[in-house]
Design a protein around this motif. Structure first.
Motif, PDB file in Angstrom:
ATOM      1  N   LEU A 134       0.814  -1.211   0.000  1.00  0.00           N
ATOM      2  CA  LEU A 134       0.000   0.000   0.000  1.00  0.00           C
ATOM      3  C   LEU A 134       0.851   1.266   0.000  1.00  0.00           C
ATOM      4  N   SER A 135       2.014   1.218   0.617  1.00  0.00           N
ATOM      5  CA  SER A 135       2.873   2.405   0.617  1.00  0.00           C
ATOM      6  C   SER A 135       3.466   2.651  -0.761  1.00  0.00           C
ATOM      7  N   ALA A 136       3.616   1.619  -1.570  1.00  0.00           N
ATOM      8  CA  ALA A 136       4.139   1.780  -2.923  1.00  0.00           C
ATOM      9  C   ALA A 136       3.115   2.426  -3.845  1.00  0.00           C
ATOM     10  N   CYS A 137       1.854   2.438  -3.446  1.00  0.00           N
ATOM     11  CA  CYS A 137       0.813   3.023  -4.290  1.00  0.00           C
ATOM     12  C   CYS A 137       0.702   4.529  -4.114  1.00  0.00           C
ATOM     13  N   GLY A 138       1.311   5.075  -3.099  1.00  0.00           N
ATOM     14  CA  GLY A 138       1.200   6.500  -2.844  1.00  0.00           C
ATOM     15  C   GLY A 138       2.014   7.310  -3.842  1.00  0.00           C
ATOM     16  N   GLU A 139       1.590   8.541  -4.082  1.00  0.00           N
ATOM     17  CA  GLU A 139       2.305   9.426  -4.985  1.00  0.00           C
ATOM     18  C   GLU A 139       2.411  10.798  -4.348  1.00  0.00           C
ATOM     19  N   ARG A 140       3.621  11.336  -4.360  1.00  0.00           N
ATOM     20  CA  ARG A 140       3.838  12.652  -3.791  1.00  0.00           C
ATOM     21  C   ARG A 140       3.650  13.720  -4.857  1.00  0.00           C
ATOM     22  N   GLU A 141       3.416  14.926  -4.422  1.00  0.00           N
ATOM     23  CA  GLU A 141       3.291  16.067  -5.320  1.00  0.00           C
ATOM     24  C   GLU A 141       4.632  16.314  -6.002  1.00  0.00           C
ATOM     25  N   GLN A 142       4.620  16.530  -7.320  1.00  0.00           N
ATOM     26  CA  GLN A 142       5.860  16.709  -8.060  1.00  0.00           C
ATOM     27  C   GLN A 142       6.022  18.124  -8.593  1.00  0.00           C
ATOM     28  N   VAL A 143       5.206  19.045  -8.152  1.00  0.00           N
ATOM     29  CA  VAL A 143       5.285  20.426  -8.612  1.00  0.00           C
ATOM     30  C   VAL A 143       6.320  21.149  -7.769  1.00  0.00           C
ATOM     31  N   GLY A 144       7.237  21.814  -8.450  1.00  0.00           N
ATOM     32  CA  GLY A 144       8.251  22.567  -7.724  1.00  0.00           C
ATOM     33  C   GLY A 144       7.676  23.826  -7.115  1.00  0.00           C
ATOM     34  N   GLU A 145       8.259  24.256  -6.024  1.00  0.00           N
ATOM     35  CA  GLU A 145       7.798  25.461  -5.349  1.00  0.00           C
ATOM     36  C   GLU A 145       8.743  26.612  -5.671  1.00  0.00           C
ATOM     37  N   PHE A 146       8.188  27.776  -5.916  1.00  0.00           N
ATOM     38  CA  PHE A 146       9.003  28.954  -6.163  1.00  0.00           C
ATOM     39  C   PHE A 146       9.506  29.492  -4.844  1.00  0.00           C
TER      40      PHE A 146
END
Length: 83
Positions: free
Chosen positions: A16-28
């Protein structure tokens, strides 16, 4: 029985932890390096002749466009065969 349950629970948590996805948008972040700014392709010097670099003059857009057109014609099979 408890050992098999613990292994199956650990396996379930791992799957289940492998199914997670983090935000990939860079922050200014103000004041931080934001990457190299782009330049116009004809503003660069042509590559070396050994690497089949172009023949345009640095900063001249029309000569760069002619060099690109000639390169595209050289990649066309029918044009190359009958040269």
């Amino acid at each position: 029985m408890k050992g098999a349950l613990a292994v199956s629970m650990a396996l379930a948590v791992f799957v289940l932890s492998a199914c997670g996805e983090r935000e990939q948008v860079g922050e200014f972040k103000r004041g931080k390096y934001q990457g190299k700014p782009d330049s116009q392709p004809w503003a660069n010097a042509p590559g070396p002749a050994e690497l089949r670099g172009g023949t345009w003059k640095t900063g001249d857009r029309t000569s760069w466009e002619e060099s690109i057109k000639n390169r595209q014609l050289a990649q066309h099979e029918h044009k190359r065969i009958y040269q």
